[in-house]
Every structure is written in C-alpha cells, then in structure tokens.
Design an enzyme around this catalytic site. Structure first.
Site, PDB file in Angstrom:
ATOM      1  N   CYS A  28      13.370  38.230  -7.153  1.00  0.00           N
ATOM      2  CA  CYS A  28      12.343  37.554  -6.115  1.00  0.00           C
ATOM      3  C   CYS A  28      10.985  38.453  -6.428  1.00  0.00           C
ATOM      4  O   CYS A  28      10.857  39.516  -6.145  1.00  0.00           O
ATOM      5  CB  CYS A  28      12.960  38.225  -4.570  1.00  0.00           C
ATOM      6  SG  CYS A  28      11.716  38.206  -3.511  1.00  0.00           S
ATOM      7  N   CYS A  31       9.550  40.509  -3.397  1.00  0.00           N
ATOM      8  CA  CYS A  31      10.220  41.754  -3.440  1.00  0.00           C
ATOM      9  C   CYS A  31       9.770  42.723  -4.381  1.00  0.00           C
ATOM     10  O   CYS A  31       9.558  43.972  -3.989  1.00  0.00           O
ATOM     11  CB  CYS A  31      11.638  41.450  -3.792  1.00  0.00           C
ATOM     12  SG  CYS A  31      12.524  40.218  -2.668  1.00  0.00           S
TER      13      CYS A  31
END
Length: 103
Positions: A28, A31
């Site tokens: 991600c 992230c």
C-alpha cells in the site's frame, strides 16, 4: 519503535492507557508514507502512549474485527476501547494532538 501487533499480543498491548494502532500492508503506497510518521510518534510518545502497527495481510482477523475496509486505517484506543478511527494518510501533528487529547 512501533510495536508489531498480532492476535496473540493485541489485547494485552492496548488494554490500558492510550494506544494508536496503524492497520497497513507492504503493498500500500499511502501506508508506506504513514509508517515513518507512526514510527516518529512511537519514539516521541514513548512511555505516554502505545503505538502499534498491524499488517492486515498477516492479521486479517484483527482488520475484520475493527471493520477496516481501506488502508491505512488508524484506530485510537483508550483502555482497550476504540475512541477514534481515521482512514487514509494522516499528518503527524493531527495524530499527536488526538493522542494527547486522550492521555
């Protein structure tokens, strides 16, 4: 350093005081931007709050338990109970303020 949380240590890690938990995954993009912020907070707030991270690929039960649909999702806990849920990339200042308001 943020604590890596699993279903085995999650409950005892957040049961008392204030805890911020980052639900993330290695694939991600946002992230990857959130993680250094989470790590900085862990260093700055050591002894005041627990800062943890959960890899949703490795701990799908925990992600499901807290209704994590998109990542990064950060959940603020006080004495084991969720008090705030933030979805998407969060600034260090806003996270620090939320934590300090619950100490």
């Amino acid at each position: 350093m943020a604590v890596t949380l699993t279903k085995d240590n999650f409950s005892q890690s957040i049961e008392s005081g204030v805890s911020l938990v980052d639900f993330w995954a290695p694939w991600c993009g946002p992230c990857k931007m959130q993680l250094p912020i989470v790590e900085e907070l862990a260093t700055e707030l050591e002894g005041q709050a627990t800062i943890g991270k959960i890899n949703v690929d490795e701990q799908p039960e925990l992600a499901s338990q807290f209704g994590v649909m998109s990542i990064p999702t950060l959940i603020l806990f006080k004495d084991g109970q969720p008090v705030d849920k933030l979805v998407g990339l969060q600034s260090k200042d806003s996270l620090k303020t939320k934590i300090q308001n619950n100490l």
